[in-house]
Design a protein around this motif. Structure first.
Motif, short mmCIF file in Angstrom:
data_model
loop_
_atom_site.label_atom_id
_atom_site.label_comp_id
_atom_site.label_asym_id
_atom_site.label_seq_id
_atom_site.Cartn_x
_atom_site.Cartn_y
_atom_site.Cartn_z
N VAL A 123 0.84 -1.20 0.00
CA VAL A 123 0.00 0.00 0.00
C VAL A 123 0.87 1.25 0.00
O VAL A 123 0.67 2.16 -0.80
CB VAL A 123 -0.97 -0.01 1.22
N LYS A 124 1.88 1.28 0.85
CA LYS A 124 2.78 2.45 0.92
C LYS A 124 3.53 2.64 -0.39
O LYS A 124 3.68 3.76 -0.86
CB LYS A 124 3.76 2.29 2.08
N GLU A 125 3.99 1.54 -0.97
CA GLU A 125 4.71 1.61 -2.24
C GLU A 125 3.82 2.17 -3.34
O GLU A 125 4.23 3.05 -4.12
CB GLU A 125 5.20 0.21 -2.62
N THR A 126 2.59 1.70 -3.40
CA THR A 126 1.66 2.17 -4.42
C THR A 126 1.30 3.62 -4.21
O THR A 126 1.21 4.39 -5.17
CB THR A 126 0.38 1.30 -4.44
N MET A 127 1.13 4.02 -2.98
CA MET A 127 0.81 5.43 -2.71
C MET A 127 1.95 6.33 -3.13
O MET A 127 1.72 7.39 -3.72
CB MET A 127 0.48 5.62 -1.23
N ALA A 128 3.18 5.93 -2.87
CA ALA A 128 4.33 6.72 -3.28
C ALA A 128 4.39 6.81 -4.80
O ALA A 128 4.62 7.89 -5.37
CB ALA A 128 5.62 6.11 -2.73
N PHE A 129 4.16 5.69 -5.47
CA PHE A 129 4.15 5.69 -6.93
C PHE A 129 3.08 6.64 -7.45
O PHE A 129 3.34 7.45 -8.34
CB PHE A 129 3.89 4.28 -7.49
#
Length: 137
Positions: free
Chosen positions: A45-51
């Protein structure tokens, strides 16, 4: 939530960026809705939000650059809408950075992203395609 041909505006670089946004958002929603424990989802989730935060910035800049190149008449309105959405994403990032990174907030965020993307690409960005076709470019 998948890419549909009806979302195409007929400008290859913009359409490819839209496809990437739809793909990533679709994956994000799937992760958020997956029936696994929240802690196991958190890194994805954090990775996708950063992307999403970075890619939306990149895409909006490129789309606005293209609008300027073709003298798109509604560029200022489009920029304003982009700016409001970037601010909304930034606001969510701030919420999450302040420790309010809850499953409910992430679900709310994913729903807003989905709704915005469908409405924006399906309506606002279609006007860019119409303008390009009318000009015969």
């Amino acid at each position: 939530m998948m890419w549909k041909e009806k979302y195409k505006i007929g400008v290859e670089r913009i359409d490819e960026q839209h496809k990437e946004l739809f793909k990533r958002l679709s994956n994000f929603i799937q992760i958020v809705q997956d029936d696994i424990p929240w802690k196991e989802k958190l890194d994805s989730v954090k990775e996708t939000m950063a992307f999403m935060q970075q890619y939306v910035e990149y895409h909006f800049d490129d789309e606005e650059k293209y609008q300027k190149e073709i003298n798109y008449p509604d560029i200022e309105l489009h920029k304003e809408i982009h700016a409001k959405f970037k601010q909304e994403i930034y606001d969510y990032v701030q919420i999450f950075e302040q420790g309010e990174f809850t499953e409910e907030k992430v679900q709310e965020f994913s729903a807003k992203l989905m709704t915005w993307l469908i409405m924006h690409v399906g309506k606002m960005d279609q006007k860019i395609g119409e303008y390009v076709r009318e000009k015969g470019e």
